[in-house]
Design a protein around this motif. Structure first.
Motif, short mmCIF file in Angstrom:
data_model
loop_
_atom_site.label_atom_id
_atom_site.label_comp_id
_atom_site.label_asym_id
_atom_site.label_seq_id
_atom_site.Cartn_x
_atom_site.Cartn_y
_atom_site.Cartn_z
N VAL A 9 0.96 -0.98 0.01
CA VAL A 9 -0.09 0.08 -0.05
C VAL A 9 0.88 1.32 -0.25
O VAL A 9 0.54 2.25 -0.78
N ILE A 10 1.83 1.22 0.77
CA ILE A 10 2.84 2.40 1.02
C ILE A 10 3.74 2.83 -0.49
O ILE A 10 3.71 3.94 -0.95
N ALA A 11 4.07 1.61 -1.10
CA ALA A 11 4.62 1.53 -2.53
C ALA A 11 3.80 2.27 -3.48
O ALA A 11 4.08 2.98 -4.06
N LEU A 12 2.33 1.80 -3.51
CA LEU A 12 1.55 2.36 -4.40
C LEU A 12 1.09 3.86 -4.12
O LEU A 12 1.11 4.62 -4.85
N PHE A 13 0.86 4.14 -2.57
CA PHE A 13 0.72 5.58 -2.27
C PHE A 13 1.77 6.33 -2.80
O PHE A 13 1.73 7.49 -3.22
N LYS A 14 3.19 5.97 -2.52
CA LYS A 14 4.41 6.89 -2.85
C LYS A 14 4.29 7.17 -4.46
O LYS A 14 4.71 8.18 -4.77
N LYS A 15 3.93 6.19 -5.37
CA LYS A 15 3.82 6.45 -6.74
C LYS A 15 2.95 7.44 -6.99
O LYS A 15 3.08 8.26 -7.94
N GLN A 16 1.73 7.51 -6.45
CA GLN A 16 0.79 8.38 -6.67
C GLN A 16 1.05 9.88 -6.15
O GLN A 16 0.61 10.88 -6.68
N TYR A 17 1.62 9.87 -4.65
CA TYR A 17 2.09 10.98 -3.91
C TYR A 17 3.32 11.11 -3.90
O TYR A 17 3.80 10.81 -2.55
N PRO A 18 4.27 11.37 -4.71
CA PRO A 18 5.69 11.00 -4.39
C PRO A 18 6.24 12.32 -3.52
O PRO A 18 7.25 11.96 -2.80
N GLY A 19 5.28 13.21 -3.11
CA GLY A 19 5.94 14.43 -2.46
C GLY A 19 5.67 14.27 -0.97
O GLY A 19 5.80 15.14 -0.28
N ILE A 20 4.73 13.38 -0.63
CA ILE A 20 4.22 12.93 0.63
C ILE A 20 5.04 11.97 1.42
O ILE A 20 5.29 10.75 0.89
N ASP A 21 5.73 12.20 2.36
CA ASP A 21 6.73 11.54 3.14
C ASP A 21 5.67 10.63 4.43
O ASP A 21 5.09 11.44 4.87
N ILE A 22 6.06 9.44 4.56
CA ILE A 22 5.26 8.70 5.74
C ILE A 22 6.49 8.17 6.82
O ILE A 22 7.54 7.52 6.36
N GLU A 23 6.09 8.56 7.80
CA GLU A 23 7.16 8.58 8.80
C GLU A 23 6.39 7.42 9.77
O GLU A 23 5.37 7.56 10.48
N MET A 24 7.07 6.31 9.97
CA MET A 24 6.50 5.13 10.61
C MET A 24 7.15 4.79 11.79
O MET A 24 8.40 4.62 12.04
#
Length: 294
Positions: free
Chosen positions: A109-124
């Motif tokens: 899900v994160i991989a797909l999300f980053k493709k659609q929104y490359p400018g959004i960083d996810i801190e986990m």
């Protein structure tokens, strides 16, 4: 002093003319003159040295011009940045997740999300379920990946995929060859539970109580793989989410379904009720719901 005064002043200083500045700004010349006079009165200094032939900045005017251009640049930058956030071109999601659960659900899900929104960083970060709720409530993380039930007075929850809990036993255990068993049949067994800060501790304990007995706890651990090793050495049995069994990868273990009561393990994203949630966080929640819906 307001932004419009600074905008008018900077334009007058650039054009060295009230008339030209008024034309550029599409306002009347008297409006510009009135605004400049008000600015000078407010600051208590003369900003513009007016002569018949030309207009020049005073020393105070030079200082105000320098600061005003920086302020206007920052305002333009702020507007641009806000636009980027609104349009999901940038942002950050601070996310908490239960150990192992996140690695089971999130990577694709994160991989797909980053493709659609490359400018959004996810801190986990990883937390036990109870600690995760505390961090979401305190606002140190935006969204938490946990299991239901959650405190509905404090959190909104978006249900995701669900799975059931199964029993894991040693391969020589008396139920190892059975396909399924009722929980009540395990009343005499020694249980290896997860520690109390983990949601699964309460889920298993409550399920046993509903089946008419309190589990005999032999050991408790906070580590999935260590629970599997304890079961593999015949120190007891345990109940774990089905997805975890595939990760234990131990030939000494067998999996047996729980026929009754069926113990659901419902994943969900939680976030604080009635609190601001960033555009980036809302986008991630919506995206995860779309790809991990029940």
């Amino acid at each position: 002093m307001d932004i419009r005064q600074l905008q008018y002043f900077v334009e007058v200083a650039k054009q060295k003319s009230f008339t030209k500045a008024a034309n550029t700004l599409h306002v009347s010349q008297p409006s510009i003159s009135k605004m400049m006079k008000a600015l000078e009165e407010e600051l208590g200094v003369v900003l513009l040295d007016r002569t018949e032939r030309k207009m020049e900045l005073t020393d105070a005017g030079e200082l105000v011009y320098d600061h005003a251009t920086k302020v206007l640049h920052l305002m333009d930058s702020l507007a641009l940045s806000i636009g980027e956030i609104r349009n999901m071109e940038r942002g950050r999601v601070k996310m908490g997740m239960m150990p192992t659960v996140g690695s089971f659900l999130l990577p694709n899900v994160i991989a797909l999300f980053k493709k659609q929104y490359p400018g959004i960083d996810i801190e986990m970060k990883e937390y036990s379920a109870k600690l995760l709720e505390i961090h979401v409530e305190q606002g140190s993380i935006d969204v938490g990946l946990t299991v239901l039930p959650a405190d509905t007075e404090k959190f909104d929850a978006v249900p995701l995929q669900a799975e059931d809990l199964v029993a894991i036993v040693h391969r020589e255990h008396w139920i190892s060859e059975r396909e399924s068993i009722s929980l009540a049949e395990l009343r005499e067994e020694a249980f290896i539970l997860f520690t109390e800060e983990y949601a699964i501790h309460d889920v298993v304990k409550q399920a046993c109580l509903r089946a008419g007995f309190e589990p005999q706890v032999a050991y408790m651990s906070s580590l999935w793989d260590f629970v599997g090793e304890l079961v593999a050495t015949q120190l007891g049995i345990s109940l774990v989410p089905r997805s975890i069994v595939r990760r234990l990868n131990n030939s000494e273990l067998r999996t047996v379904n729980i026929s009754s009561p069926k113990i659901d393990w419902q994943y969900a994203l939680i976030f604080r009720k009635d609190h601001y949630l960033s555009h980036a966080a809302r986008a991630f929640i919506s995206f995860a719901e779309q790809h991990l819906s029940p």
